[in-house]
Motif scaffolding. Sequence first.
Motif, mmCIF file in Angstrom:
data_model
loop_
_atom_site.group_PDB
_atom_site.id
_atom_site.type_symbol
_atom_site.label_atom_id
_atom_site.label_comp_id
_atom_site.label_asym_id
_atom_site.label_seq_id
_atom_site.Cartn_x
_atom_site.Cartn_y
_atom_site.Cartn_z
ATOM 1 N N MET A 127 0.775 -1.293 0.010
ATOM 2 C CA MET A 127 -0.140 -0.084 0.067
ATOM 3 C C MET A 127 0.859 1.319 0.033
ATOM 4 O O MET A 127 0.560 2.191 -0.693
ATOM 5 N N ILE A 128 2.022 1.099 0.668
ATOM 6 C CA ILE A 128 2.931 2.364 0.679
ATOM 7 C C ILE A 128 3.605 2.509 -0.684
ATOM 8 O O ILE A 128 3.677 3.621 -0.970
ATOM 9 N N ILE A 184 -5.704 -0.034 -4.640
ATOM 10 C CA ILE A 184 -5.751 -1.122 -3.426
ATOM 11 C C ILE A 184 -5.725 -2.315 -4.478
ATOM 12 O O ILE A 184 -4.737 -3.334 -3.797
ATOM 13 N N GLN A 240 1.506 3.988 -2.872
ATOM 14 C CA GLN A 240 0.710 5.103 -2.618
ATOM 15 C C GLN A 240 -0.568 5.185 -2.645
ATOM 16 O O GLN A 240 -1.430 6.120 -3.211
ATOM 17 N N PRO A 295 -3.252 5.099 -0.257
ATOM 18 C CA PRO A 295 -4.314 5.875 0.519
ATOM 19 C C PRO A 295 -4.631 7.121 0.256
ATOM 20 O O PRO A 295 -3.249 8.003 -0.179
ATOM 21 N N GLN A 296 -5.634 7.783 0.290
ATOM 22 C CA GLN A 296 -5.386 9.209 0.289
ATOM 23 C C GLN A 296 -6.160 9.613 1.917
ATOM 24 O O GLN A 296 -4.946 9.923 2.496
ATOM 25 N N CYS A 297 -7.239 9.902 2.204
ATOM 26 C CA CYS A 297 -7.497 10.068 3.541
ATOM 27 C C CYS A 297 -6.978 9.014 4.322
ATOM 28 O O CYS A 297 -6.817 9.273 5.516
ATOM 29 N N GLY A 298 -6.926 7.973 3.840
ATOM 30 C CA GLY A 298 -6.433 6.507 4.700
ATOM 31 C C GLY A 298 -7.377 5.959 5.727
ATOM 32 O O GLY A 298 -7.322 5.059 6.364
#
Lengths: 160, 739
Positions: A93-94, A144, A97, A99-102
Amino acid sequence: MAKIKVDGRVRETSAAPDTPLLYVLAGELGLKGPRFGCGLAQCGSCSVLVDGVETRSCVTPVSAVAGKAITTLEGLPAWHGTPGKLHPVQQAMIVEQAPQCGYCYNGMVIKAAELLAKTPHPTEAEIRTHMNGHLCRCGTYPRIVKAIQRAAKAMSEKAA
Amino acid sequence: MSTSLGPDRRGLLKAGGALIVGFSLGGAAPAPMRRGEIAGPPDAKQVDTWLAIGADNIATLYIGFVELGQGTTTALPQVAAEELDLDLDQVRTVQADTNVTPNQGGTYSSASIARGSPQVRAAAAEARRALLQMASQHLGAPVEQLQVSRGNVLVKGDRHKRVTYGQLVGGKLFNLQVSGKAPVKPPSSYRTVGLPLPRKDVPAKVKGEYGYIQHQRLEGMLHARVVRPRGQRAYGAGAKVLSVDESSISAIPGARVLQRGDFIAVAAPLEWDAIRAARQLKVVWDSAPTLPGAQRLYEQMRADKTTDTVVTNRGDVAQAFAGAAQTVAFSARCPYQAHAPFAPNCALADVRPDGALVICTSQDIYNLRHELSPILGLPDAKIRVQFVDASGTYGHSCYDDVGQAAAIASQLAGRPVRLQFMRWDEHGWDTYGPAHVGDVKVAASADGKIIGYQYDGWQHNWSQVEVAQQLAMGTAATEWPTFPSQQVATGTCGGQYAIANLKLVNHHVPGQGYLRGAWLRSPLDLSFAFTSEQAVDQLAYQLGLDPYEFRRRNIADERWLGVLDGAAKAAGWTPRRAFQGQGGDVVSGRGIGLGTHLQSWGGAVAEIEVTKSTGKVRVKHLYGAIDAGLVVNPGNVEAQITGQLVQTTSRMLLEEVKFDEHGVTSLDWNGYPILRFEDCPDVTPVIVQRVNEPSQGAGEEVMAAAAAAIANAFFDATGVRMSEFPLTPERVRAALKTA
């Protein structure tokens, strides 16, 4: 005082038996992984693994998990056998990149980890179906999916 | 003026059980700035307001913009790092706090980079100039011979002479004005700006270490919930309490009712008890019908007493139509849509007679402070508002119902309070993206030039008075300030093309009597584009032209052309007229569209599939191109385009607020479904990078184009123009049946 097993540790809770597990984890134990999103088991923000099965902690009474092993996002690396490191899904996921708000990522990571534990080489369609009960309002689904594919590859390379 | 919120109060803020200092400054704050102890905003002309450099060579950037998942806390430091010759890991940020950060206005209209980066760039350049002068003196070398790497100042040709920023200024003030005259770097020399550097906030977010507002705690606090009817009534009608039975929650330990006028909350020491109390409290509400209901909404908007404004009028539209070879007239109806933040809004407040601390997710902290003043009976300077991130809110937190509610509850309780909305509060009492009715007509000459265009749009006033405030204060709705909505504008209504005769008319409907409405990411633009770009597309069809080629022929501005070509090229567009007629139950289509929000340029192509028998529309692939001038962090912008394309798919296929005469009825994710994994399209983001143009917004400017592209793809597949969205199976089946 009831006892529950969270991330490998036995924890005591003074909560009434019908209190949803979420309020024990996020409130009493101060965990940041499982979090409130809807309280209706519709979104997946609050997901944890209960004996390896993704479960919505916002509607699961704490009394229902007595004697079972609860794994939260915080305990996921240890559950995977790599304590102190990141679960491959987290790492991916990192890298992507994603997530946005996560905020939904607690559930996303938990649900993806559940999938890869059972199905090491999922097809894209299998990923989408498995993840379908988890919502993301920022619209990060495409990343994702890529991250889960990346994690599956990393895990199979490690196993080989 | 000093507030009561001195260091003793700051120490009370807790996150996830661990004590944190309000804004992670600790002793590093330069004493004369007294950050946190004096009501802001600090002087934006002072370099010290924006930057502090520690002895460890780490710079702290103070920003009035907030992280909403769009990457502000990475991209703005990137701008500072560039000018200061630091690496990104040497710049940290402190986000919005009325006692600490400059007032950069609200974090809306995708302005963090557009408005924020020139301010940060100027302050950092000023600081760099001062640091080099200090270094020059310290090292005994002229400024021209100095070079900087990671905050180490070196003398060219003499590796023994060096000094760090931290040694020069660490912990001390610059005491320097931002003159705006310090030289900034030319874009051709950028080393950091323009790179897709990874977001600083992402690792903590996937590890479960990120402290969202929902994780914050105040010592001695109660948990609170609001008690409101399930689903809002008309704006202006509010909610009227007829009776409250406090004994209905007497069995819940420590639970109490907090009431001021029609504002009701419950509080209890345990969160689950507060939730139970909110559910159990017996309140009788006035349930008289106040709304038109979804069926009559659009006709009521058209029939209402509107204020009509000619926004633009150039050439002679009537004459252009009289001489046209082809004309199209088209009308569309566009629904209310919800922000539906993934995390229900949450705030903490500690209101005391001599001052208040409110910790919340407001996108506009200084404005919220000002709104709180009459509600709490405290002057602005006695109120401190701090921002902590929650989930994305897509414009919702320009308002801060929950911040107000927590403050009112704390004042009533005489205790610190943490108040979180439940899902039905969030879905039911939102300030929805407004409904819209549009009439458009377009005319073309025989050689395929658009010669005439008119757009008439109806939308109602946006709501200005927040729910908590209206319920608690009870001010008559007739005395409320009116707040004009966004208007019909050239950005998406015809302005994409060079049209000699163009008229835009805004029909302003009064806001009271409808649902609360306001900014929802790219407000009204999806509706404008759905209406306008379908008419333009139809004109191409009637002229027998490929819709991409038709648009190219009518664009004079290279920025529009750039995004049109960018999206078409990515999609491998081949020329043909739309809707060639396909047999079978499952038909495919492609569409193209142009649009934007207030600035920037957006173009999109959609590839979709329609199953005629079921009415199911599946968006297979969306290509979205944006020109936002200089893109500081292309990784962030690609992520934003991805999110915009997916969210637009959701809004075009699924999302509509449901309501009847009594109130809103879509109160959760079942009542208000959004797109899921299985229906998510593939996406291809395209950035038209223009390093020499000023940065503009990139968080919402491709959605209108994508909405249009989906609608036009539907026509390509079926030969039918949808006049209302979302394109739900039921609506599609009905449209195909009548066609």
